[in-house]
Design a protein around this motif. Structure first.
Motif, PDB file in Angstrom:
ATOM      1  N   ASN A 113      10.317   0.566  -0.400  1.00 17.37           N
ATOM      2  CA  ASN A 113      10.791   1.108   0.877  1.00 17.37           C
ATOM      3  C   ASN A 113      11.404   0.025   1.752  1.00 17.37           C
ATOM      4  N   TYR A 114      10.750  -1.118   1.840  1.00 21.76           N
ATOM      5  CA  TYR A 114      11.295  -2.237   2.636  1.00 21.76           C
ATOM      6  C   TYR A 114      12.622  -2.696   2.057  1.00 21.76           C
ATOM      7  N   GLU A 116      14.733  -1.058   0.240  1.00 21.63           N
ATOM      8  CA  GLU A 116      15.733  -0.022   0.460  1.00 21.63           C
ATOM      9  C   GLU A 116      16.229  -0.020   1.913  1.00 21.63           C
ATOM     10  N   ASP A 117      15.316  -0.208   2.851  1.00 18.72           N
ATOM     11  CA  ASP A 117      15.670  -0.171   4.273  1.00 18.72           C
ATOM     12  C   ASP A 117      16.558  -1.340   4.695  1.00 18.72           C
TER      13      ASP A 117
END
Length: 119
Positions: A113-114, A116-117
């Motif tokens: 998630n990190y 990707e963000d």
């Protein structure tokens, strides 16, 4: 997908951050094209905590820009990111019994998630 699986093994089985590793295409002795993983000199051991997942592991991938996929939200690129992400998380699932970290189930997802963000 191979790169995603490889990164998961480096993180969760080998316990290194994968800093500086490089992928190259080359031929083996029989002439078959292979993907080679080289240059482990900058890799550091990582203590598996949520803090290190969102700092050390992310930094190692971001600083090695040309060798790790990024999430490019455009037609023609989304499927590549999804394949990388899915392979990483699937390999983490296979390795989960070997890791020995209580909150391991959320850490690979947190990492992805990190990553990707910030892409």
């Amino acid at each position: 997908a191979v790169m995603g699986s490889t990164l998961a093994v480096l993180h969760w089985r080998c316990g290194v951050d994968a800093a500086g590793v490089e992928f190259f295409l080359g031929r083996d002795k029989r002439g078959k094209v292979r993907l080679w993983l080289l240059d482990f000199a900058d890799c550091r051991n990582v203590r598996i905590t949520s803090q290190n997942v969102t700092t050390q592991l992310i930094d190692a991938v971001v600083e090695n820009e040309p060798f790790w996929p990024r999430n490019i939200n455009e037609d023609g690129f989304r499927h590549l990111w999804r394949g990388f992400r899915q392979a990483y998380l699937e390999m983490c699932g296979l390795l989960s019994e070997d890791v020995g970290v209580d909150d391991f189930g959320v850490l690979p997802q947190l990492f992805m998630n990190y990553l990707e963000d910030i892409s």
